[in-house]
Design a protein around this motif. Structure first.
Motif, PDB file in Angstrom:
ATOM      1  N   SER B 144      67.462  12.826 -35.471  1.00 49.08           N
ATOM      2  CA  SER B 144      66.868  12.161 -36.637  1.00 49.08           C
ATOM      3  C   SER B 144      67.930  11.670 -37.608  1.00 49.08           C
ATOM      4  O   SER B 144      67.604  11.077 -38.631  1.00 49.08           O
ATOM      5  CB  SER B 144      65.929  13.125 -37.366  1.00 49.08           C
ATOM      6  OG  SER B 144      66.679  14.095 -38.086  1.00 49.08           O
ATOM      7  N   LEU B 173      67.318  18.908 -30.579  1.00 46.30           N
ATOM      8  CA  LEU B 173      66.297  17.892 -30.878  1.00 46.30           C
ATOM      9  C   LEU B 173      64.913  18.535 -30.958  1.00 46.30           C
ATOM     10  O   LEU B 173      63.897  17.885 -30.708  1.00 46.30           O
ATOM     11  CB  LEU B 173      66.292  16.807 -29.786  1.00 46.30           C
ATOM     12  CG  LEU B 173      67.623  16.141 -29.440  1.00 46.30           C
ATOM     13  CD1 LEU B 173      67.422  15.103 -28.329  1.00 46.30           C
ATOM     14  CD2 LEU B 173      68.240  15.480 -30.669  1.00 46.30           C
ATOM     15  N   ARG B 176      61.194  17.528 -33.287  1.00 41.60           N
ATOM     16  CA  ARG B 176      60.121  16.633 -32.820  1.00 41.60           C
ATOM     17  C   ARG B 176      59.200  17.315 -31.825  1.00 41.60           C
ATOM     18  O   ARG B 176      58.151  16.748 -31.478  1.00 41.60           O
ATOM     19  CB  ARG B 176      60.736  15.380 -32.190  1.00 41.60           C
ATOM     20  CG  ARG B 176      61.433  15.629 -30.868  1.00 41.60           C
ATOM     21  CD  ARG B 176      62.201  14.437 -30.359  1.00 41.60           C
ATOM     22  NE  ARG B 176      63.440  14.239 -31.111  1.00 41.60           N
ATOM     23  CZ  ARG B 176      64.345  13.304 -30.821  1.00 41.60           C
ATOM     24  NH1 ARG B 176      64.126  12.455 -29.835  1.00 41.60           N
ATOM     25  NH2 ARG B 176      65.440  13.202 -31.528  1.00 41.60           N
ATOM     26  N   ARG B 177      59.589  18.488 -31.304  1.00 46.89           N
ATOM     27  CA  ARG B 177      58.786  19.183 -30.286  1.00 46.89           C
ATOM     28  C   ARG B 177      57.930  20.315 -30.859  1.00 46.89           C
ATOM     29  O   ARG B 177      57.247  21.006 -30.088  1.00 46.89           O
ATOM     30  CB  ARG B 177      59.695  19.770 -29.212  1.00 46.89           C
ATOM     31  CG  ARG B 177      60.411  18.754 -28.353  1.00 46.89           C
ATOM     32  CD  ARG B 177      61.440  19.435 -27.458  1.00 46.89           C
ATOM     33  NE  ARG B 177      60.814  20.393 -26.553  1.00 46.89           N
ATOM     34  CZ  ARG B 177      61.426  21.478 -26.051  1.00 46.89           C
ATOM     35  NH1 ARG B 177      62.682  21.730 -26.367  1.00 46.89           N
ATOM     36  NH2 ARG B 177      60.794  22.288 -25.237  1.00 46.89           N
ATOM     37  N   TYR B 179      55.167  20.464 -32.440  1.00 47.83           N
ATOM     38  CA  TYR B 179      53.724  20.381 -32.163  1.00 47.83           C
ATOM     39  C   TYR B 179      53.389  20.853 -30.739  1.00 47.83           C
ATOM     40  O   TYR B 179      52.605  21.797 -30.571  1.00 47.83           O
ATOM     41  CB  TYR B 179      53.205  18.953 -32.420  1.00 47.83           C
ATOM     42  CG  TYR B 179      51.733  18.829 -32.163  1.00 47.83           C
ATOM     43  CD1 TYR B 179      50.808  19.196 -33.120  1.00 47.83           C
ATOM     44  CD2 TYR B 179      51.269  18.389 -30.921  1.00 47.83           C
ATOM     45  CE1 TYR B 179      49.442  19.121 -32.863  1.00 47.83           C
ATOM     46  CE2 TYR B 179      49.915  18.312 -30.665  1.00 47.83           C
ATOM     47  CZ  TYR B 179      49.010  18.679 -31.634  1.00 47.83           C
ATOM     48  OH  TYR B 179      47.665  18.621 -31.372  1.00 47.83           O
ATOM     49  N   PRO B 180      53.967  20.240 -29.693  1.00 46.95           N
ATOM     50  CA  PRO B 180      53.607  20.723 -28.354  1.00 46.95           C
ATOM     51  C   PRO B 180      54.026  22.173 -28.089  1.00 46.95           C
ATOM     52  O   PRO B 180      53.312  22.897 -27.381  1.00 46.95           O
ATOM     53  CB  PRO B 180      54.324  19.747 -27.409  1.00 46.95           C
ATOM     54  CG  PRO B 180      55.357  19.057 -28.239  1.00 46.95           C
ATOM     55  CD  PRO B 180      54.814  19.025 -29.630  1.00 46.95           C
ATOM     56  N   GLN B 184      51.331  24.820 -26.814  1.00 46.09           N
ATOM     57  CA  GLN B 184      51.533  25.488 -25.519  1.00 46.09           C
ATOM     58  C   GLN B 184      51.588  27.010 -25.662  1.00 46.09           C
ATOM     59  O   GLN B 184      51.242  27.738 -24.736  1.00 46.09           O
ATOM     60  CB  GLN B 184      52.824  24.976 -24.855  1.00 46.09           C
ATOM     61  CG  GLN B 184      52.683  23.568 -24.280  1.00 46.09           C
ATOM     62  CD  GLN B 184      54.030  22.867 -24.081  1.00 46.09           C
ATOM     63  OE1 GLN B 184      55.047  23.496 -23.835  1.00 46.09           O
ATOM     64  NE2 GLN B 184      54.016  21.553 -24.208  1.00 46.09           N
ATOM     65  N   VAL B 190      47.482  23.417 -35.441  1.00 49.23           N
ATOM     66  CA  VAL B 190      48.904  23.094 -35.587  1.00 49.23           C
ATOM     67  C   VAL B 190      49.054  21.853 -36.476  1.00 49.23           C
ATOM     68  O   VAL B 190      48.448  20.815 -36.202  1.00 49.23           O
ATOM     69  CB  VAL B 190      49.562  22.842 -34.214  1.00 49.23           C
ATOM     70  CG1 VAL B 190      51.047  22.535 -34.391  1.00 49.23           C
ATOM     71  CG2 VAL B 190      49.355  24.046 -33.296  1.00 49.23           C
ATOM     72  N   VAL B 192      52.124  19.597 -38.394  1.00 49.65           N
ATOM     73  CA  VAL B 192      53.568  19.386 -38.516  1.00 49.65           C
ATOM     74  C   VAL B 192      53.854  18.404 -39.649  1.00 49.65           C
ATOM     75  O   VAL B 192      53.185  17.372 -39.767  1.00 49.65           O
ATOM     76  CB  VAL B 192      54.155  18.842 -37.202  1.00 49.65           C
ATOM     77  CG1 VAL B 192      55.641  18.502 -37.366  1.00 49.65           C
ATOM     78  CG2 VAL B 192      53.960  19.859 -36.081  1.00 49.65           C
ATOM     79  N   SER B 193      54.829  18.732 -40.442  1.00 49.83           N
ATOM     80  CA  SER B 193      55.181  17.903 -41.600  1.00 49.83           C
ATOM     81  C   SER B 193      56.682  17.617 -41.592  1.00 49.83           C
ATOM     82  O   SER B 193      57.492  18.530 -41.722  1.00 49.83           O
ATOM     83  CB  SER B 193      54.780  18.684 -42.860  1.00 49.83           C
ATOM     84  OG  SER B 193      55.498  18.269 -43.975  1.00 49.83           O
ATOM     85  N   PRO B 194      57.065  16.338 -41.401  1.00 48.26           N
ATOM     86  CA  PRO B 194      58.492  16.006 -41.466  1.00 48.26           C
ATOM     87  C   PRO B 194      58.987  16.033 -42.907  1.00 48.26           C
ATOM     88  O   PRO B 194      58.252  15.643 -43.817  1.00 48.26           O
ATOM     89  CB  PRO B 194      58.548  14.587 -40.894  1.00 48.26           C
ATOM     90  CG  PRO B 194      57.178  14.039 -41.029  1.00 48.26           C
ATOM     91  CD  PRO B 194      56.209  15.170 -41.130  1.00 48.26           C
ATOM     92  N   VAL B 196      62.255  14.707 -44.995  1.00 48.31           N
ATOM     93  CA  VAL B 196      63.466  13.893 -44.909  1.00 48.31           C
ATOM     94  C   VAL B 196      64.460  14.270 -46.008  1.00 48.31           C
ATOM     95  O   VAL B 196      64.086  14.335 -47.181  1.00 48.31           O
ATOM     96  CB  VAL B 196      63.137  12.395 -45.051  1.00 48.31           C
ATOM     97  CG1 VAL B 196      64.417  11.561 -44.976  1.00 48.31           C
ATOM     98  CG2 VAL B 196      62.148  11.965 -43.999  1.00 48.31           C
ATOM     99  N   SER B 255      70.462   9.807 -43.590  1.00 51.14           N
ATOM    100  CA  SER B 255      69.120  10.395 -43.470  1.00 51.14           C
ATOM    101  C   SER B 255      69.105  11.472 -42.394  1.00 51.14           C
ATOM    102  O   SER B 255      69.730  11.304 -41.338  1.00 51.14           O
ATOM    103  CB  SER B 255      68.093   9.331 -43.056  1.00 51.14           C
ATOM    104  OG  SER B 255      67.780   8.485 -44.110  1.00 51.14           O
ATOM    105  N   THR B 257      66.084  14.522 -40.825  1.00 48.79           N
ATOM    106  CA  THR B 257      64.721  15.029 -40.975  1.00 48.79           C
ATOM    107  C   THR B 257      64.585  16.437 -40.402  1.00 48.79           C
ATOM    108  O   THR B 257      64.967  16.690 -39.257  1.00 48.79           O
ATOM    109  CB  THR B 257      63.718  14.080 -40.297  1.00 48.79           C
ATOM    110  OG1 THR B 257      63.849  12.777 -40.872  1.00 48.79           O
ATOM    111  CG2 THR B 257      62.285  14.568 -40.487  1.00 48.79           C
ATOM    112  N   PHE B 259      61.675  19.452 -39.628  1.00 49.64           N
ATOM    113  CA  PHE B 259      60.247  19.529 -39.338  1.00 49.64           C
ATOM    114  C   PHE B 259      59.736  20.917 -39.699  1.00 49.64           C
ATOM    115  O   PHE B 259      60.329  21.926 -39.310  1.00 49.64           O
ATOM    116  CB  PHE B 259      59.980  19.243 -37.858  1.00 49.64           C
ATOM    117  CG  PHE B 259      60.140  17.796 -37.518  1.00 49.64           C
ATOM    118  CD1 PHE B 259      61.398  17.253 -37.284  1.00 49.64           C
ATOM    119  CD2 PHE B 259      59.037  16.942 -37.462  1.00 49.64           C
ATOM    120  CE1 PHE B 259      61.560  15.907 -36.984  1.00 49.64           C
ATOM    121  CE2 PHE B 259      59.187  15.595 -37.167  1.00 49.64           C
ATOM    122  CZ  PHE B 259      60.444  15.079 -36.924  1.00 49.64           C
TER     123      PHE B 259
END
Lengths: 268, 268
Positions: B144, B173, B176-177, B179-180, B184, B190, B192-194, B196, B255, B257, B259
């Motif tokens: 990010s 990385l 970004r994962r 949520y899944p 799982q 669930v 998720v809030s990014p 920045v 920038s 980010t 999560f």
């Protein structure tokens, strides 16, 4: 193609919902006072105009674009939206037919990315602002896109958009540059705010409306040109587009960041 | 090196200010009720623990880490901070000495990125949560990071961090994962809030505290290993680090980010 035709009412409602989410994210904090003179520079076909004018119903909005066809389309769109506080004019940003200091506020959305000299454009607009007036700029940044599952092919396909924009004289990575551009153009009080669009399966309207129909559709739209200009071979391109669609599955995620900047023209 | 030694009081205040900005960004919305039983899984040396416990002064916080040395350091840090609502225990997340459903809330920050099987870790933690209890996860995502001026060498240097983390069995990385991974692992609701972190010259405490001393310092810190393992040649590495420092100049931007995810364990 199944997304382009035969929208049901439910589908329409979902699209409106998605548009509202992005509208809130990008526009909700731009409200101009009653009687203020607002210039929208580069209104295109009026997609942002109708939001801008509806959010500031008592402001006096003037919209210009260099394309006569776009101005006509924008005017029709505003009429359909029942907006009475907007006027339209075909004009070049660099040579607009307004006296100096004609406006209290300037609004520029998704325009600078197309210009070879965005600083000159911002400086020209500064001349149209009264001293102490405000400018608001919104741009995307294609380098802010990342996703799960990650994919080298998808990153290369997105890179083609950036390359094509550069060949056309623009900059698809301009979001991250708003701060220095506004400073270089002579503005004060420059404040930049990133706005992330993040989509996962808990936000199906964004997965569909943004990841699939906005971003991936935009990448798909330049495929012929990108492969034709040999920026990428056809199989890698196809793999990249497939990988972007893959991020819309239930375990996928997608992020993109818009940048919104505000600044003021120097006092007299 | 001029930043590492001899901090003045002004310098200390600025660092505290920077830390507070990131603390607000990542932690301000995590507040646990009085009497609730909270587990911090993977507390390390307690950097997040002191924030967590201070934000929820009447919660009962238990912190575990697999490293005895880290647990000792975290305990000392909590004592120095005058925190009375925290206890520490050396334990393996996958085999923690607590009965099922011992906790109302679990908090995991900058831990999953290091694990070869984050889903198994999250599932093990779910077993320690009461039905309907919450988990909060915070992770970064090195993919990010983007900046102005852009630099291929800097992007490749950052890529080395990702490669080294992968060789160590982790995933830089992972943001970004989230949520899944949580889905799982059997969690519900669930979300998720990014978050920045965006730095330009109008935010000098972030330019200095985040771009220079946090992110660029982290990249510089693995230079010897990255070049030693032939992930990148030494000149490109050096150019990448210089390019990251270049983004801290007055016309630069940066920038990154983080999560933050929340989720609940299924009802009984």
């Amino acid at each position: 193609m199944e997304y382009v035709h035969g929208y049901s009412d439910q589908e329409r409602a979902r699209l409106a919902d998605q548009a509202a989410t992005l509208t809130d994210l990008l526009h909700a904090d731009t409200r101009y006072p009653a009687g203020s003179r607002v210039l929208e520079a580069g209104c295109g076909v009026g997609a942002q105009t109708v939001i801008l004018a509806a959010n500031s119903p008592d402001a006096d909005v003037t919209c210009v674009d260099i394309s006569a066809a776009s101005v006509t389309a924008a005017r029709e769109r505003a009429t359909r939206a029942g907006l009475a506080n907007v006027r339209f004019l075909r004009a070049d940003l660099f040579d607009a037919p307004f006296p100096r200091a004609s406006f209290d506020h300037v609004f520029v959305c998704f325009v600078l990315e197309h210009l070879a000299d965005p600083v000159a454009a911002l400086a020209a607009l500064r001349g149209l602002l009264r001293p102490g007036g405000s400018i608001t700029v919104i741009e995307g940044d294609h380098g802010s896109a990342y996703f799960h599952p990650d994919s080298e092919a998808a990153r290369r396909a997105i890179g083609c958009l950036v390359d094509l924009q550069a060949r056309a004289g623009g900059d698809a990575l301009i979001g991250r540059r708003l701060y220095p551009l506004l400073v270089q153009a002579g503005y004060r009080d420059v404040a930049v705010s990133p706005r992330v669009v993040y989509a996962d399966a808990s936000r199906p309207h964004l997965v569909d409306g943004f990841t699939r129909r906005t971003f991936t559709a935009m990448v798909e739209g330049v495929g012929e040109q990108a492969v034709g200009e040999a920026l990428l071979d056809a199989p890698t391109w196809a793999a990249g587009v497939r990988a972007l669609h893959r991020t819309t599955e239930p375990d996928g995620t997608f992020s993109y960041t818009f940048f919104k900047a505000t600044a003021t023209s120097p006092p007299a």
